[in-house]
Structure formats: C-alpha cells, structure tokens
Design a protein around this motif. Structure first.
Motif, short mmCIF file in Angstrom:
data_model
loop_
_atom_site.label_atom_id
_atom_site.label_comp_id
_atom_site.label_asym_id
_atom_site.label_seq_id
_atom_site.Cartn_x
_atom_site.Cartn_y
_atom_site.Cartn_z
N LEU A 32 1.24 -1.50 -0.08
CA LEU A 32 -0.03 -0.08 -0.05
C LEU A 32 0.80 1.64 0.34
O LEU A 32 0.56 1.82 -0.39
CB LEU A 32 -0.94 -0.01 1.16
CG LEU A 32 -2.74 -0.67 1.11
CD1 LEU A 32 -3.22 -0.26 2.51
CD2 LEU A 32 -3.34 0.02 -0.22
N VAL A 33 2.02 1.07 0.88
CA VAL A 33 2.33 2.08 0.92
C VAL A 33 3.05 2.77 -0.37
O VAL A 33 3.71 3.59 -0.51
CB VAL A 33 3.90 2.45 2.10
CG1 VAL A 33 4.79 3.37 2.30
CG2 VAL A 33 2.71 1.84 3.01
N ASP A 34 3.68 1.49 -1.53
CA ASP A 34 4.33 1.64 -2.35
C ASP A 34 3.99 2.55 -3.42
O ASP A 34 3.94 2.51 -4.27
CB ASP A 34 4.78 0.34 -2.62
CG ASP A 34 6.04 0.16 -1.92
OD1 ASP A 34 6.63 0.29 -0.98
OD2 ASP A 34 6.85 -1.46 -1.73
N HIS A 35 2.41 1.16 -3.77
CA HIS A 35 1.37 1.79 -4.92
C HIS A 35 0.51 3.42 -4.71
O HIS A 35 0.55 3.36 -5.36
CB HIS A 35 0.36 0.67 -4.95
CG HIS A 35 1.04 -0.51 -5.26
ND1 HIS A 35 0.03 -1.04 -6.27
CD2 HIS A 35 2.27 -1.24 -5.13
CE1 HIS A 35 1.28 -2.35 -7.28
NE2 HIS A 35 2.17 -2.49 -5.86
N LEU A 36 0.36 3.44 -3.60
CA LEU A 36 -0.55 4.99 -3.58
C LEU A 36 0.06 6.07 -2.72
O LEU A 36 1.37 6.35 -2.84
CB LEU A 36 -1.49 4.53 -2.22
CG LEU A 36 -2.45 3.27 -1.80
CD1 LEU A 36 -2.84 3.93 -0.71
CD2 LEU A 36 -3.11 3.37 -3.26
N SER A 37 -0.02 6.99 -3.63
CA SER A 37 0.34 8.65 -3.33
C SER A 37 -0.09 8.85 -1.77
O SER A 37 -0.59 8.23 -1.00
CB SER A 37 -0.71 10.05 -3.56
OG SER A 37 -1.64 9.41 -3.75
N ASP A 38 0.39 10.18 -1.19
CA ASP A 38 0.04 10.32 -0.03
C ASP A 38 -1.02 11.01 -0.13
O ASP A 38 -2.10 10.47 1.36
CB ASP A 38 0.92 11.19 0.36
CG ASP A 38 2.64 11.50 1.13
OD1 ASP A 38 2.89 10.46 0.30
OD2 ASP A 38 3.38 12.77 1.52
N ALA A 39 -1.95 11.45 -1.02
CA ALA A 39 -3.48 11.35 -0.68
C ALA A 39 -3.88 10.19 -0.48
O ALA A 39 -5.08 10.08 -0.03
CB ALA A 39 -3.80 12.38 -1.78
N GLU A 40 -3.80 9.35 -1.63
CA GLU A 40 -4.65 7.98 -1.65
C GLU A 40 -4.44 7.06 -0.37
O GLU A 40 -4.71 7.55 0.36
CB GLU A 40 -4.55 7.29 -2.86
CG GLU A 40 -4.40 7.58 -4.04
CD GLU A 40 -3.68 7.25 -5.27
OE1 GLU A 40 -4.15 7.81 -6.27
OE2 GLU A 40 -3.07 6.88 -5.08
N LEU A 41 -3.07 7.66 0.64
CA LEU A 41 -2.60 6.50 1.66
C LEU A 41 -3.66 7.09 2.57
O LEU A 41 -3.87 6.67 3.50
CB LEU A 41 -1.29 7.09 2.24
CG LEU A 41 -0.86 5.83 2.71
CD1 LEU A 41 -0.75 4.06 3.04
CD2 LEU A 41 0.38 6.34 3.56
N MET A 42 -3.84 8.62 2.66
CA MET A 42 -4.70 9.29 3.76
C MET A 42 -6.09 8.89 3.59
O MET A 42 -6.47 8.35 4.51
CB MET A 42 -4.51 10.70 3.46
CG MET A 42 -5.51 11.04 4.01
SD MET A 42 -4.86 13.41 4.88
CE MET A 42 -4.13 13.46 5.50
N SER A 43 -6.51 8.72 2.36
CA SER A 43 -7.91 7.89 2.62
C SER A 43 -7.45 6.20 3.06
O SER A 43 -8.90 6.54 4.00
CB SER A 43 -8.18 7.29 0.80
OG SER A 43 -9.14 7.29 0.41
N VAL A 44 -6.35 6.04 2.39
CA VAL A 44 -6.82 4.36 3.57
C VAL A 44 -6.59 4.19 4.93
O VAL A 44 -7.63 4.06 5.90
CB VAL A 44 -5.80 3.68 2.61
CG1 VAL A 44 -5.59 2.41 3.67
CG2 VAL A 44 -5.91 3.25 1.13
N ILE A 45 -5.73 5.28 5.42
CA ILE A 45 -5.84 5.46 7.23
C ILE A 45 -6.38 5.38 7.65
O ILE A 45 -7.10 5.61 8.75
CB ILE A 45 -4.15 5.95 7.00
CG1 ILE A 45 -2.80 4.80 6.84
CG2 ILE A 45 -3.69 6.37 9.15
CD1 ILE A 45 -2.24 5.81 7.28
N GLY A 46 -7.47 6.58 7.23
CA GLY A 46 -8.49 7.51 7.20
C GLY A 46 -8.99 6.84 7.67
O GLY A 46 -10.30 6.68 7.96
N HIS A 47 -9.69 5.53 6.38
CA HIS A 47 -11.19 4.06 6.65
C HIS A 47 -10.57 3.99 7.39
O HIS A 47 -11.28 3.95 8.43
CB HIS A 47 -10.81 3.92 5.18
CG HIS A 47 -11.45 2.14 5.46
ND1 HIS A 47 -12.76 2.68 4.87
CD2 HIS A 47 -11.60 1.23 6.48
CE1 HIS A 47 -13.05 1.66 5.02
NE2 HIS A 47 -12.34 0.34 5.69
N GLU A 48 -9.12 3.30 7.92
CA GLU A 48 -9.12 2.70 9.28
C GLU A 48 -9.27 3.12 10.77
O GLU A 48 -9.54 2.86 11.36
CB GLU A 48 -7.28 2.21 9.32
CG GLU A 48 -7.59 1.07 7.85
CD GLU A 48 -7.98 -0.07 8.03
OE1 GLU A 48 -8.57 -0.98 9.42
OE2 GLU A 48 -8.07 -0.24 6.54
#
Length: 316
Positions: free
Chosen positions: A143-159
């Motif tokens: 996930l860290v490798d494939h996603l941009s910062d904004a996208e990673l914020m979406s995933v961690i925001g989900h969690e």
C-alpha cells in the motif's frame, strides 16, 4: 514525495484544520488526541445508519458482548505480539511520512492516533484490531509503495474511521473467528461469522465515508479503492472508473452475487457507488466545503442512506 504531492498534502492540512473543529462539535469527541476513554457516547454524524442500527442490536445482546469482549481481550495480545515480532512500527523517526498521515487523519476525526505497523506483504490491504481502549492499525507494505500520500490518507483515514466508530472490538472478534473458528461448534461459528460479516459490510460503508472526510477528494478516495481492486502499477493509468462501475450492473443479474454474504467487505463497485452518494449528501456539501458557501444543497443524509441500502444489499 513529489512537489505536486507536497502541495496537495499542504492544501489538505489547511482544510483539515477547518474541518477539525466541525467534527469535534458535531460528534462531541475531543480533537487533537482525546483518548478512547475520554470520548462521549454519541455517534459520528456521518455513520451509515444500517451500521449504527446493527451495532445497537449487538450492544444489547449482553451475553454476546461479554463473550466477544473476553475473547478479544485474549486475542488482541496475540495479534499485537505477532506484529511486534514480524512487522515494523511507524513513528516520527521511522517512516515519518506514514506517521504524519496517521496523525493528520486522527486529528481530523478527533481520536488519539493509533499505533501503526507496516507488514511485509505484496497484497494491498490494511486492517484495524484491538479493543475500544487499545487499537492498532496494520498496513501492508505494498500500500505504501502503490499509493500517493493523498490516497494513503484515504486508506489510513478509513482505518481510523473504524476506531472513531468503535468498530474495533467486533472486527477483532470476526478476525478471531476466521482464525480459530474450526475449534468452535461449526454451526455456532458459521452463524456468528455470518452475522458479523453482514454488519462488517455496513461498517465498511461508514469508514469509506471517514476516508473521504480525511482526504477530502472524491477522485482520490475512488482511485484508492480502484487500486485495491487492480493492484498493478502498470495498469493504473489505463483504468476507466466508469467502465469499472459497469460491473455493478452485470453482477446484479448474476446468481454468483450471493457469495458476497461470506465477505466482510462489500464488493468494490458497490463501495465506489455508495461513496459517490455520500459525496452528494448535504452532510458533505454543507460541512466539508465551507469555503464554497455551504447552504442547504445536497441530498439529505437519511435519503442517501436509503439509496445506499439498495446498492449494498446482497439479496432482494
């Protein structure tokens, strides 16, 4: 991180600070680090009504609540021990990018920042386990490798949404049953697992909303979900979301759609469609974009929830 990503992240931080006060006033929860013990009993205003209703039923089943809590208290120590021995913990000195994003999401939702562990895995996935008092997030390295910062914020925001909505105990119970279910009565294990999976699919809708509240960009949140379905850096640029969503219509006429009842997550086209409905809600329009004037535009959230129920249901 590229300059474009820096600018995108800085803009989000400004919007996040504006929204943080709103979230605190709306949910009655403490911004900037309030602990789980300090938060009030009120539900976040964005929670999907079917998620709230199902949890309310679970909470009234005292024997189930006690059994789940007792089992989870024993299981989360094992899960955490596994992470401490086999994963790498995120902090300000180690993986500061992931730590900054986690702190940002927790601040937006008004919860204490959870501990985050990076697990070596080629699969795009993340999960949250623990108890109401002690929650931790597991993020796969892909996930860290494939996603941009904004996208990673979406995933961690989900969690973080799972923590904000007090999903963690039941999610850990579901994880425990999936891991050791064979040691229980088969009928008991299957019945409990199906009940928790049906609720979990609704909880995911709530947390997709939390993801959008954190990243504050529907295209970013949609792209993060689509990447979970695809998992190929070579194909991301060719992905057509509208064509992807046509799969929802095709699945409606396929009897195989019933197999979703064994899944803890709604199928991804459903999640994207449900998220689009929330993005058009008065909740999102009035409170996430105050700079644009707010007002009464947008579909009432209750009506959005009814439309989402039609999208996410498995039978009928």
């Amino acid at each position: 991180m590229s300059d474009t990503q820096h600018g995108e992240a800085n803009g989000q931080r400004g919007q996040a600070r504006d929204f943080r006060a709103f979230i605190a006033s709306r949910s009655g929860k403490l911004p900037n680090g309030g602990s789980a013990e300090e938060v009030g009993p009120s539900e976040p205003g964005y929670a999907y009504v079917s998620d709230r209703a199902t949890r309310a039923v679970f909470d009234k089943l005292v024997p189930m609540q006690l059994a789940v809590e007792a089992a989870v208290r024993a299981f989360w120590h094992l899960e955490l021990g596994r992470l401490l021995g086999g994963a790498v913990k995120v902090g300000p000195k180690q993986f500061p990018r992931v730590d900054r994003i986690t702190q940002e999401c927790a601040g937006i939702l008004g919860i204490a920042a959870p501990s985050v562990y990076v697990v070596n895995s080629p699969y795009l996935n993340a999960a949250t386990y623990g108890t109401k008092q002690h929650s931790f997030v597991m993020v796969h390295s892909a996930l860290v490798d494939h996603l941009s910062d904004a996208e990673l914020m979406s995933v961690i925001g989900h969690e973080c949404g799972h923590i904000h909505n007090q999903h963690v105990t039941y999610m850990t119970a579901l994880r425990m049953i999936e891991s050791v279910g064979g040691r229980f009565s088969a009928l008991f294990s299957l019945g409990l697992s199906l009940s928790l999976q049906a609720w979990s699919r609704r909880a995911e809708i709530t947390c997709d909303r939390a993801a959008l509240l954190c990243c504050q960009d529907l295209d970013v949140a949609t792209r993060a979900l689509a990447k979970l379905a695809l998992g190929s850096k070579k194909l991301y640029e060719e992905l057509d979301v509208e064509v992807f969503l046509e799969q929802y219509g095709e699945m409606q006429g396929n009897v195989g759609r019933i197999s979703e009842i064994f899944s803890s997550h709604p199928w991804l086209p459903k999640r994207v469609l449900a998220l689009r409905k929330f993005a058009g809600s008065d909740y999102f329009q009035n409170h996430m974009r105050p700079a644009e004037g707010g007002g009464s535009e947008g579909t009432p959230l209750g009506e959005v929830d009814r439309e989402v129920e039609e999208i996410v249901k498995v039978l009928g």
